[in-house]
Write a protein that holds these residues in place. Structure first.
Motif, short mmCIF file in Angstrom:
data_model
loop_
_atom_site.label_atom_id
_atom_site.label_comp_id
_atom_site.label_asym_id
_atom_site.label_seq_id
_atom_site.Cartn_x
_atom_site.Cartn_y
_atom_site.Cartn_z
N ALA A 261 0.44 -1.40 -0.05
CA ALA A 261 0.69 -0.33 -0.02
C ALA A 261 1.22 1.63 0.40
O ALA A 261 0.65 2.18 -0.87
CB ALA A 261 -0.66 -0.13 0.90
N GLU A 262 2.45 1.16 1.07
CA GLU A 262 2.80 2.46 1.09
C GLU A 262 3.75 3.14 -0.45
O GLU A 262 3.84 3.73 -1.08
CB GLU A 262 3.81 2.22 1.82
CG GLU A 262 3.57 1.99 3.17
CD GLU A 262 2.81 0.48 3.76
OE1 GLU A 262 2.15 1.09 4.35
OE2 GLU A 262 2.75 -0.10 2.83
N ALA A 263 3.72 1.57 -1.29
CA ALA A 263 4.61 2.05 -2.82
C ALA A 263 3.57 2.30 -3.70
O ALA A 263 3.91 2.83 -4.82
CB ALA A 263 5.14 0.39 -3.62
N TYR A 264 2.20 1.97 -3.42
CA TYR A 264 1.67 2.46 -4.19
C TYR A 264 0.59 3.99 -4.20
O TYR A 264 0.94 4.39 -5.27
CB TYR A 264 -0.18 1.62 -3.79
CG TYR A 264 -1.21 1.81 -4.91
CD1 TYR A 264 -1.42 1.65 -6.22
CD2 TYR A 264 -2.21 3.13 -4.16
CE1 TYR A 264 -2.70 2.26 -6.88
CE2 TYR A 264 -2.88 3.58 -5.05
CZ TYR A 264 -3.54 3.02 -6.12
OH TYR A 264 -4.57 3.61 -6.41
N ARG A 265 0.93 4.38 -2.56
CA ARG A 265 0.96 5.48 -2.69
C ARG A 265 2.14 6.36 -3.19
O ARG A 265 1.83 7.76 -3.38
CB ARG A 265 0.35 6.02 -1.49
CG ARG A 265 -0.41 5.28 -0.43
CD ARG A 265 -0.88 5.54 1.00
NE ARG A 265 -1.88 4.49 1.40
CZ ARG A 265 -1.80 3.93 2.35
NH1 ARG A 265 -0.30 3.73 2.42
NH2 ARG A 265 -2.80 3.18 2.68
N PHE A 266 2.95 5.57 -3.02
CA PHE A 266 4.54 6.61 -3.52
C PHE A 266 4.09 6.46 -5.01
O PHE A 266 4.46 7.41 -6.18
CB PHE A 266 5.21 6.17 -3.52
CG PHE A 266 6.92 6.51 -3.84
CD1 PHE A 266 8.00 7.71 -3.31
CD2 PHE A 266 7.36 5.99 -5.13
CE1 PHE A 266 7.93 7.56 -4.14
CE2 PHE A 266 8.77 6.13 -5.59
CZ PHE A 266 9.35 7.71 -5.52
#
Length: 353
Positions: A261-266
């Motif tokens: 989820a964090e990589a997707y937000r980035f």
């Protein structure tokens, strides 16, 4: 005359000495680029620094050499990466190394000067297979130009699993296509002694296979908020038509990767910046901080993102005769074998039928 003398005196008095401003040089920001997947490696981590403001090399990217780079999983397994001496700043995992679904991975870096950096852990979630790939032609008007740009928009058909939240990232992989050239039009480069040379046709060859690996044009991501547990079709890649790639048969490959989820937000932030800048062909206008942290100075800004995810690949053959629009053919007056990454041999698993 007296009036002109007064005017001249005023101009002389109005002259101002130049003021020299000392601008403090900005920091050389460390940038980390890397992707670890469940596909067999080697996988690459790239380390670089931007030049400081005011430097003669401002705007250039400098590789970071002789660093110690390791990947550690949550079971305590440590893998050392080796720097490519012919491509400094690029660090590779061992041949065949791959991530495992369910494990978490952390990238750790120690620079030659002693600074230590680490990523936040990235957990590998499973990814569904791509059922099939399709395509459509996209035409892009160019302001001030008569000829519009165009290319192939790749579309994936997939069944999203209902038992987990999925975050997808798609990468365009290696493309292989039939390359057509015109060795019969070959002409030696003119010289001062012979500025106008006649054609000197070559005996061979006009048909080769060319392999090309290029980065994404645009960022293709999605989460399953609107299609959780459903079958869906999504745009996953774009390959520009340059008048060479789609002359006959083109084989394109897409990687579908599960990301955190964090990589997707980035990636979403980078995508938003790219779209604001004008078009998918423009670079992002500003840098976005990723998941890398300096252990010596937590306030230091480190750019880039270490990503890890499960990967599924699918390929599609695109035949020129089936395309409803193509760019004019680019004439290459030479033997096709002199171009990079070409061969007369039929590539492995080439099966366009």
């Amino acid at each position: 005359m007296r009036r002109y003398i007064y005017l001249l005196l005023l101009l002389l008095l109005a002259c101002i000495d130049p003021y020299e401003v000392d601008v403090e040089e900005g920091p050389q920001l460390l940038t980390v680029e890397g992707f670890l997947t469940t596909e067999e490696g080697p996988h690459v981590i790239k380390l670089s620094r931007s030049a400081t403001y005011g430097s003669a090399f401002e705007g250039l990217v400098r590789p970071v050499r002789e660093a110690t780079v390791i990947i550690r999983d949550n079971l305590g397994n440590v893998t050392f990466l080796a720097e490519d001496l012919d491509n400094r700043g690029s660090y590779f995992t061992p041949e065949g190394y791959r991530a495992v679904v369910g494990r978490s991975y952390t990238l750790q870096i120690q620079l030659n000067e002693g600074q230590v950096y680490t990523s936040l852990p990235e957990r590998i979630e499973s990814v569904p297979e791509i059922k099939s790939l399709d395509y459509q032609i996209v035409r892009i008007p160019v302001e001030g130009e008569t000829n519009e740009r165009s290319g192939v928009q790749l579309i994936a058909d997939l069944d999203d699993p209902a038992d987990q939240d999925n975050f997808y990232f798609w990468r365009t992989g290696t493309s292989t296509f039939i390359l057509k050239t015109r060795p019969d039009l070959f002409t030696e480069r003119p010289s001062d002694l012979e500025p106008n040379r006649d054609p000197d046709p070559k005996d061979c060859c006009d048909t080769c296979f060319q392999t090309e690996t290029f980065g994404n044009t645009g960022i293709f991501i999605a989460n399953d908020d609107s299609f959780n547990g459903l079958n869906t079709k999504l745009p996953v890649g774009f390959i520009e038509d340059d008048g060479i790639r789609f002359v006959e048969t083109h084989r394109a490959e897409i990687s579908q990767i599960s990301v955190s989820a964090e990589a997707y937000r980035f990636l979403r932030l980078v995508k938003q910046q790219t779209e604001v800048s004008g078009s998918v062909f423009d670079p992002p206008p500003a840098n976005i901080r990723g998941n890398m942290i300096s252990l010596d100075n937590p306030e230091e800004v480190v750019l880039g993102y270490f990503m890890a995810g499960a990967e599924a690949k699918q390929e599609i053959y695109i035949n020129a005769v089936d395309m409803d629009f193509r760019q004019p053919v680019t004439i290459i007056p030479d033997d096709c074998r002199v171009l990079p990454n070409t061969t007369r041999e039929v590539p492995p698993n080439w099966n366009p039928n």
